[in-house]
Structure formats: C-alpha cells, structure tokens
Design a protein around this motif. Sequence first.
Motif, mmCIF file in Angstrom:
data_model
loop_
_atom_site.group_PDB
_atom_site.id
_atom_site.type_symbol
_atom_site.label_atom_id
_atom_site.label_comp_id
_atom_site.label_asym_id
_atom_site.label_seq_id
_atom_site.Cartn_x
_atom_site.Cartn_y
_atom_site.Cartn_z
ATOM 1 N N ARG A 196 5.167 3.482 -7.537
ATOM 2 C CA ARG A 196 3.809 4.034 -7.626
ATOM 3 C C ARG A 196 3.304 3.981 -9.069
ATOM 4 O O ARG A 196 2.129 3.688 -9.310
ATOM 5 C CB ARG A 196 3.773 5.477 -7.101
ATOM 6 C CG ARG A 196 4.019 5.601 -5.614
ATOM 7 C CD ARG A 196 2.916 5.015 -4.775
ATOM 8 N NE ARG A 196 1.729 5.841 -4.945
ATOM 9 C CZ ARG A 196 0.492 5.371 -4.981
ATOM 10 N NH1 ARG A 196 0.266 4.098 -4.847
ATOM 11 N NH2 ARG A 196 -0.521 6.183 -5.158
ATOM 12 N N LYS B 103 5.677 4.449 2.076
ATOM 13 C CA LYS B 103 6.236 5.650 2.691
ATOM 14 C C LYS B 103 7.104 5.322 3.907
ATOM 15 O O LYS B 103 7.976 6.096 4.273
ATOM 16 C CB LYS B 103 5.111 6.603 3.096
ATOM 17 C CG LYS B 103 4.429 7.240 1.911
ATOM 18 C CD LYS B 103 3.269 8.107 2.341
ATOM 19 C CE LYS B 103 2.517 8.626 1.124
ATOM 20 N NZ LYS B 103 1.287 9.330 1.489
ATOM 21 N N GLN B 104 6.870 4.176 4.517
ATOM 22 C CA GLN B 104 7.632 3.782 5.704
ATOM 23 C C GLN B 104 8.976 3.137 5.355
ATOM 24 O O GLN B 104 9.806 2.934 6.229
ATOM 25 C CB GLN B 104 6.818 2.806 6.558
ATOM 26 C CG GLN B 104 5.559 3.419 7.111
ATOM 27 C CD GLN B 104 4.720 2.406 7.840
ATOM 28 O OE1 GLN B 104 5.226 1.410 8.349
ATOM 29 N NE2 GLN B 104 3.415 2.638 7.907
ATOM 30 N N SER C 62 0.846 -1.199 0.000
ATOM 31 C CA SER C 62 0.000 0.000 0.000
ATOM 32 C C SER C 62 0.883 1.250 0.000
ATOM 33 O O SER C 62 2.049 1.186 0.402
ATOM 34 C CB SER C 62 -0.905 0.005 1.228
ATOM 35 O OG SER C 62 -0.144 0.273 2.385
ATOM 36 N N PRO C 63 0.349 2.384 -0.417
ATOM 37 C CA PRO C 63 1.142 3.622 -0.403
ATOM 38 C C PRO C 63 1.645 3.991 0.998
ATOM 39 O O PRO C 63 2.758 4.497 1.146
ATOM 40 C CB PRO C 63 0.170 4.676 -0.933
ATOM 41 C CG PRO C 63 -0.805 3.907 -1.756
ATOM 42 C CD PRO C 63 -0.929 2.574 -1.091
ATOM 43 N N ASP C 64 0.844 3.724 2.023
ATOM 44 C CA ASP C 64 1.280 4.022 3.393
ATOM 45 C C ASP C 64 2.487 3.177 3.786
ATOM 46 O O ASP C 64 3.409 3.659 4.452
ATOM 47 C CB ASP C 64 0.141 3.793 4.383
ATOM 48 C CG ASP C 64 -0.964 4.825 4.236
ATOM 49 O OD1 ASP C 64 -0.668 5.939 3.754
ATOM 50 O OD2 ASP C 64 -2.118 4.519 4.591
ATOM 51 N N GLN C 65 2.475 1.911 3.402
ATOM 52 C CA GLN C 65 3.617 1.050 3.706
ATOM 53 C C GLN C 65 4.852 1.499 2.929
ATOM 54 O O GLN C 65 5.958 1.471 3.463
ATOM 55 C CB GLN C 65 3.284 -0.410 3.381
ATOM 56 C CG GLN C 65 2.316 -1.044 4.350
ATOM 57 C CD GLN C 65 1.934 -2.449 3.942
ATOM 58 O OE1 GLN C 65 1.641 -2.708 2.770
ATOM 59 N NE2 GLN C 65 1.927 -3.351 4.893
ATOM 60 N N TRP D 9 6.869 -6.787 9.024
ATOM 61 C CA TRP D 9 5.439 -6.680 8.755
ATOM 62 C C TRP D 9 4.800 -8.052 8.624
ATOM 63 O O TRP D 9 3.693 -8.268 9.091
ATOM 64 C CB TRP D 9 5.187 -5.878 7.489
ATOM 65 C CG TRP D 9 5.391 -4.405 7.660
ATOM 66 C CD1 TRP D 9 5.306 -3.695 8.818
ATOM 67 C CD2 TRP D 9 5.720 -3.472 6.646
ATOM 68 N NE1 TRP D 9 5.559 -2.371 8.572
ATOM 69 C CE2 TRP D 9 5.813 -2.200 7.247
ATOM 70 C CE3 TRP D 9 5.944 -3.573 5.289
ATOM 71 C CZ2 TRP D 9 6.119 -1.051 6.538
ATOM 72 C CZ3 TRP D 9 6.254 -2.425 4.577
ATOM 73 C CH2 TRP D 9 6.328 -1.174 5.202
#
Length: 182
Positions: A57, A44-45, A39-42, A94
Amino acid sequence: MPNNPPDISDHGYDRPSKSQVKRDMLALQDLGRQLVDLSPDQLKQLPLAEKLFDAVRAAQRITSREGRRRQIHYVGKLMRDADADAIRRQLDIWENGSREQTQAMHRLEALRDLLLRDDDALTQLLDDYPGADVQHLRALIREGRKEARANEALQAGQAPQRKHYRALFQALKSLDADTEQE
C-alpha cells in the motif's frame, strides 16, 4: 584410506547457486511489482502478512520514481516470507478467469442468436436444461423475434429496440448460473 572423488554433477555444493538465488529473488520482486499494480480490494483477497500488505500500500502511494523503486525492492524482500505460490495461483485465476467468463458470454450470445433463428434450438435447450421455464423462454423468444422484425424496418438513424433481446440473454445467463451452482 580410499580417496573418493567428488561427484561431478553437484560440484560438492548442497545449496542453490548464487545465480539461482538471484533469479528467485528477482522473481519475487516481479511478483511484488504485480501486487503494487493491484487494487486495494484485490490485495485484501490475497494471503498477505500485515507488514507486506502495508508495504505494498505504501508503494502504491509513492509517486517518486526512485522512492517507488526502493519500496518495490523492499516488497520483494518481504515476499521471501510470503506464500508466493498461493499469490501466483490467485493472480492466475484473476487473469485467466476473465477469459473463461468471456468465452461463456460468447457461448450464451451464440445460443441466444440461435434461439431467435431456429425453433429446434429451444427443444435442444430444454433437453440440456430440463428445469427451465418453458413458457417464459418461449415468450422471450417470440418477443425477441418481433423486436428483430421491427428493427429491420427502421429508418436510418433510428435506434433499434433491444429490450427482449437482452432479456433473453439474461434468462440464459441465469439458467446457466443455476446449473453451475447445482
């Protein structure tokens, strides 16, 4: 002039074999493919360069099979400059972290069920967690037991009450979390 025979073990090469280089590149492509599935949130981490992040992306937005394959190949190429070990470690955390959390939840569920069945379990719990609110836990256990007795008397098709049952679990969960933070 002495004639030294070449060392047979390295065949005179001081670099990895072409096969090893190809295996390494395929491993980076596989890692890039895993990044595309995040996911985009992952994303970013993760410690990704901006160019690599943008390429991942873009691969996520491509719907054409061939276009996506080419973009993933490009992501694999960009992975050469990325910290692949750090990315793998985070992906492993994760993946395996969720297993550890599941085990912790099962342990807390078993403890809750034990507390509802056995009075001595509260004594053991208080020994393990000396800072626990005894009155609050006793009240939750008492209400949970009442709830369980009332649920046994229900007719078929009636929904059982779980309010105090869940509240006891949440109290154990917060008690466990407070202990881990200390």
